[in-house]
Design a protein around this motif. Structure first.
Motif, PDB file in Angstrom:
ATOM      1  N   VAL A  41       0.939  -1.222   0.147  1.00  0.00           N
ATOM      2  CA  VAL A  41      -0.061   0.297   0.277  1.00  0.00           C
ATOM      3  C   VAL A  41       0.890   1.675  -0.296  1.00  0.00           C
ATOM      4  O   VAL A  41       1.638   1.232   0.664  1.00  0.00           O
ATOM      5  CB  VAL A  41      -1.177   0.572   0.754  1.00  0.00           C
ATOM      6  CG1 VAL A  41      -1.405   1.047   1.230  1.00  0.00           C
ATOM      7  CG2 VAL A  41      -2.313  -1.334   1.062  1.00  0.00           C
ATOM      8  N   ALA A  42       0.817   1.828  -1.212  1.00  0.00           N
ATOM      9  CA  ALA A  42       0.917   3.970  -1.294  1.00  0.00           C
ATOM     10  C   ALA A  42       0.603   4.645  -0.365  1.00  0.00           C
ATOM     11  O   ALA A  42      -0.950   4.933  -1.349  1.00  0.00           O
ATOM     12  CB  ALA A  42       1.817   3.435  -2.106  1.00  0.00           C
ATOM     13  N   ARG A  43       0.585   4.559   0.844  1.00  0.00           N
ATOM     14  CA  ARG A  43       0.015   5.812   1.006  1.00  0.00           C
ATOM     15  C   ARG A  43      -0.374   7.310   0.849  1.00  0.00           C
ATOM     16  O   ARG A  43       0.915   7.563   0.523  1.00  0.00           O
ATOM     17  CB  ARG A  43      -0.077   5.906   2.207  1.00  0.00           C
ATOM     18  CG  ARG A  43      -0.416   5.196   3.634  1.00  0.00           C
ATOM     19  CD  ARG A  43      -1.718   4.209   3.907  1.00  0.00           C
ATOM     20  NE  ARG A  43      -1.307   3.563   4.164  1.00  0.00           N
ATOM     21  CZ  ARG A  43      -2.919   2.448   4.362  1.00  0.00           C
ATOM     22  NH1 ARG A  43      -3.881   2.616   3.464  1.00  0.00           N
ATOM     23  NH2 ARG A  43      -3.216   0.931   4.822  1.00  0.00           N
ATOM     24  N   LEU A  44      -0.802   8.280   0.457  1.00  0.00           N
ATOM     25  CA  LEU A  44      -0.991   9.136  -0.260  1.00  0.00           C
ATOM     26  C   LEU A  44       0.009  10.292   0.596  1.00  0.00           C
ATOM     27  O   LEU A  44       0.956  11.040  -0.262  1.00  0.00           O
ATOM     28  CB  LEU A  44      -2.339  10.607  -0.286  1.00  0.00           C
ATOM     29  CG  LEU A  44      -2.583  11.656  -0.801  1.00  0.00           C
ATOM     30  CD1 LEU A  44      -2.409  11.490  -1.927  1.00  0.00           C
ATOM     31  CD2 LEU A  44      -4.027  12.327  -0.101  1.00  0.00           C
ATOM     32  N   ALA A  45       0.119  10.539   1.664  1.00  0.00           N
ATOM     33  CA  ALA A  45       1.329  11.034   2.525  1.00  0.00           C
ATOM     34  C   ALA A  45       2.374  10.882   2.376  1.00  0.00           C
ATOM     35  O   ALA A  45       3.341  11.011   2.261  1.00  0.00           O
ATOM     36  CB  ALA A  45       0.701  11.015   3.828  1.00  0.00           C
ATOM     37  N   ASP A  46       2.596   9.392   1.845  1.00  0.00           N
ATOM     38  CA  ASP A  46       4.432   8.696   1.469  1.00  0.00           C
ATOM     39  C   ASP A  46       4.386   8.669   0.270  1.00  0.00           C
ATOM     40  O   ASP A  46       5.872   8.500  -0.985  1.00  0.00           O
ATOM     41  CB  ASP A  46       3.998   7.534   1.400  1.00  0.00           C
ATOM     42  CG  ASP A  46       3.616   7.038   3.552  1.00  0.00           C
ATOM     43  OD1 ASP A  46       4.409   8.301   4.408  1.00  0.00           O
ATOM     44  OD2 ASP A  46       3.094   6.207   3.342  1.00  0.00           O
ATOM     45  N   GLN A  47       3.646   9.618  -1.128  1.00  0.00           N
ATOM     46  CA  GLN A  47       3.882   9.621  -2.221  1.00  0.00           C
ATOM     47  C   GLN A  47       4.308  10.932  -2.159  1.00  0.00           C
ATOM     48  O   GLN A  47       3.928  11.944  -2.567  1.00  0.00           O
ATOM     49  CB  GLN A  47       2.656   9.338  -2.931  1.00  0.00           C
ATOM     50  CG  GLN A  47       1.417   8.164  -2.964  1.00  0.00           C
ATOM     51  CD  GLN A  47       0.778   7.964  -3.204  1.00  0.00           C
ATOM     52  OE1 GLN A  47       0.086   9.173  -4.147  1.00  0.00           O
ATOM     53  NE2 GLN A  47      -0.285   7.045  -3.053  1.00  0.00           N
ATOM     54  N   ARG A 107       5.183  15.658 -10.299  1.00  0.00           N
ATOM     55  CA  ARG A 107       4.098  14.514 -10.004  1.00  0.00           C
ATOM     56  C   ARG A 107       4.356  14.167  -9.303  1.00  0.00           C
ATOM     57  O   ARG A 107       5.197  14.541  -8.380  1.00  0.00           O
ATOM     58  CB  ARG A 107       5.522  13.980 -11.589  1.00  0.00           C
ATOM     59  CG  ARG A 107       6.893  14.071 -10.923  1.00  0.00           C
ATOM     60  CD  ARG A 107       8.098  13.337 -11.663  1.00  0.00           C
ATOM     61  NE  ARG A 107       8.102  11.462 -12.067  1.00  0.00           N
ATOM     62  CZ  ARG A 107       7.999  10.723 -13.211  1.00  0.00           C
ATOM     63  NH1 ARG A 107       7.970  11.290 -13.932  1.00  0.00           N
ATOM     64  NH2 ARG A 107       7.585   9.527 -12.935  1.00  0.00           N
ATOM     65  N   ARG A 108       3.840  12.924  -9.363  1.00  0.00           N
ATOM     66  CA  ARG A 108       3.638  12.083  -7.897  1.00  0.00           C
ATOM     67  C   ARG A 108       3.115  10.976  -8.567  1.00  0.00           C
ATOM     68  O   ARG A 108       2.540  10.131  -9.401  1.00  0.00           O
ATOM     69  CB  ARG A 108       1.964  12.735  -7.353  1.00  0.00           C
ATOM     70  CG  ARG A 108       1.806  12.183  -6.203  1.00  0.00           C
ATOM     71  CD  ARG A 108       0.456  12.247  -5.230  1.00  0.00           C
ATOM     72  NE  ARG A 108      -0.413  12.471  -5.768  1.00  0.00           N
ATOM     73  CZ  ARG A 108      -1.591  11.199  -6.081  1.00  0.00           C
ATOM     74  NH1 ARG A 108      -0.890   9.964  -5.071  1.00  0.00           N
ATOM     75  NH2 ARG A 108      -2.400  10.849  -6.800  1.00  0.00           N
ATOM     76  N   ASN A 109       4.488   9.902  -7.700  1.00  0.00           N
ATOM     77  CA  ASN A 109       4.678   8.634  -7.523  1.00  0.00           C
ATOM     78  C   ASN A 109       3.532   7.955  -7.281  1.00  0.00           C
ATOM     79  O   ASN A 109       3.400   7.886  -5.746  1.00  0.00           O
ATOM     80  CB  ASN A 109       5.919   8.005  -6.842  1.00  0.00           C
ATOM     81  CG  ASN A 109       6.989   7.190  -8.322  1.00  0.00           C
ATOM     82  OD1 ASN A 109       7.019   8.990  -9.259  1.00  0.00           O
ATOM     83  ND2 ASN A 109       8.060   7.425  -8.632  1.00  0.00           N
ATOM     84  N   VAL A 110       2.287   7.222  -7.427  1.00  0.00           N
ATOM     85  CA  VAL A 110       1.147   7.067  -7.055  1.00  0.00           C
ATOM     86  C   VAL A 110       1.515   5.123  -6.332  1.00  0.00           C
ATOM     87  O   VAL A 110       1.196   5.011  -5.249  1.00  0.00           O
ATOM     88  CB  VAL A 110       0.031   6.373  -8.065  1.00  0.00           C
ATOM     89  CG1 VAL A 110      -1.096   6.656  -7.220  1.00  0.00           C
ATOM     90  CG2 VAL A 110      -0.222   8.067  -7.877  1.00  0.00           C
ATOM     91  N   SER A 111       2.310   4.899  -7.236  1.00  0.00           N
ATOM     92  CA  SER A 111       2.137   3.123  -7.024  1.00  0.00           C
ATOM     93  C   SER A 111       2.985   2.982  -5.797  1.00  0.00           C
ATOM     94  O   SER A 111       4.181   3.890  -5.284  1.00  0.00           O
ATOM     95  CB  SER A 111       3.493   2.096  -8.262  1.00  0.00           C
ATOM     96  OG  SER A 111       2.392   2.587  -9.211  1.00  0.00           O
ATOM     97  N   PRO A 112       3.707   1.585  -4.986  1.00  0.00           N
ATOM     98  CA  PRO A 112       3.800   1.290  -3.920  1.00  0.00           C
ATOM     99  C   PRO A 112       5.693   0.908  -4.553  1.00  0.00           C
ATOM    100  O   PRO A 112       5.923   0.512  -5.394  1.00  0.00           O
ATOM    101  CB  PRO A 112       3.444   0.076  -3.526  1.00  0.00           C
ATOM    102  CG  PRO A 112       1.782  -0.310  -4.084  1.00  0.00           C
ATOM    103  CD  PRO A 112       2.016   0.879  -5.128  1.00  0.00           C
ATOM    104  N   ALA A 113       6.343   1.292  -3.260  1.00  0.00           N
ATOM    105  CA  ALA A 113       7.649   1.537  -3.901  1.00  0.00           C
ATOM    106  C   ALA A 113       8.158   0.273  -3.966  1.00  0.00           C
ATOM    107  O   ALA A 113       8.135  -1.202  -2.827  1.00  0.00           O
ATOM    108  CB  ALA A 113       8.851   2.736  -2.949  1.00  0.00           C
ATOM    109  N   GLY A 114       9.428  -0.574  -4.514  1.00  0.00           N
ATOM    110  CA  GLY A 114       9.724  -1.575  -4.422  1.00  0.00           C
ATOM    111  C   GLY A 114       9.443  -2.469  -5.795  1.00  0.00           C
ATOM    112  O   GLY A 114       9.001  -2.012  -6.554  1.00  0.00           O
ATOM    113  N   GLY A 115      10.426  -3.475  -5.942  1.00  0.00           N
ATOM    114  CA  GLY A 115      10.216  -4.381  -7.407  1.00  0.00           C
ATOM    115  C   GLY A 115       9.344  -5.554  -6.938  1.00  0.00           C
ATOM    116  O   GLY A 115       9.154  -6.358  -8.149  1.00  0.00           O
TER     117      GLY A 115
END
Length: 195
Positions: free
Chosen positions: A81-87, A99-107
């Motif tokens: 989960v990628a929370r809005l506050a962490d994007q 730009r805002r990376n919406v996706s959860p980080a990682g592979g």
């Protein structure tokens, strides 16, 4: 520079260092491979530069990743989960697009989603080239109009329109209107060969 911008520049710095080291590239080798000067790469890796989107795209191409990958934390977690506050939000110092990376980080997923707010009359052009593994993207316009040129083909996209293309040739974006344009970019890294 704001604390948020400074934090994001440091994140980019760590990520570029990590990706360069993982590929066994020296500063000189990466500079020769991507067309960004050694001194600029060094400044970026030390977090002492606010690079433009064009410079970051050249680095991403040279490192064989999507531009969105440069905004991920260096050691991404496994949280799905990628929370809005962490994007992370990032503003291109040249065009002013955000730009805002919406996706959860990682592979964990070969798909990344980015939301873009593109200012009126703004332009940005990337000298994108083919990468391994292959990267494809779709641009879905959420609000207003954007012109996207892929190679020699110009596409005018209005709200609701979606353009699919590979990141294997130059791409430019232009907002011909007097209003902010919002769009989403969905990026997929595909194993080669892709059919």
């Amino acid at each position: 520079m704001t604390d948020e911008a400074s934090h994001l520049n440091e994140r980019i710095a760590q990520r570029v260092r990590e990706l360069r080291a993982a590929r066994g590239l020296s500063l000189d080798a990466l500079a020769a491979h991507c067309g960004v000067s050694r001194s600029m790469i060094s400044l970026i890796e030390r977090g002492e530069s606010s690079p433009t989107a064009v410079v970051l795209e050249k680095l991403a191409t040279g490192l064989g990743v999507a531009l969105a990958s440069l905004f991920e934390p260096p050691r991404a977690g496994d949280d799905p989960v990628a929370r809005l506050a962490d994007q992370p939000l990032w503003r291109d110092p040249h065009s002013g697009y955000v730009r805002r990376n919406v996706s959860p980080a990682g592979g964990a997923s070969p798909i990344q989603i980015v939301e873009v707010a593109f200012p009126p009359k703004a332009r940005v052009a990337y000298e994108t080239g083919a990468r391994e593994p292959r990267i494809h993207q779709q641009v879905w316009v959420l609000e207003n109009t954007i012109e996207v040129t892929v190679g020699d083909a110009c596409h005018r996209l209005d709200a609701g329109d979606c353009l699919a293309h590979a990141l294997d040739r130059p791409v430019s974006y232009h907002n011909p209107t007097r209003h902010l344009t919002r769009y989403a970019v969905v990026i997929a890294t595909l194993p080669s060969p892709w059919r």
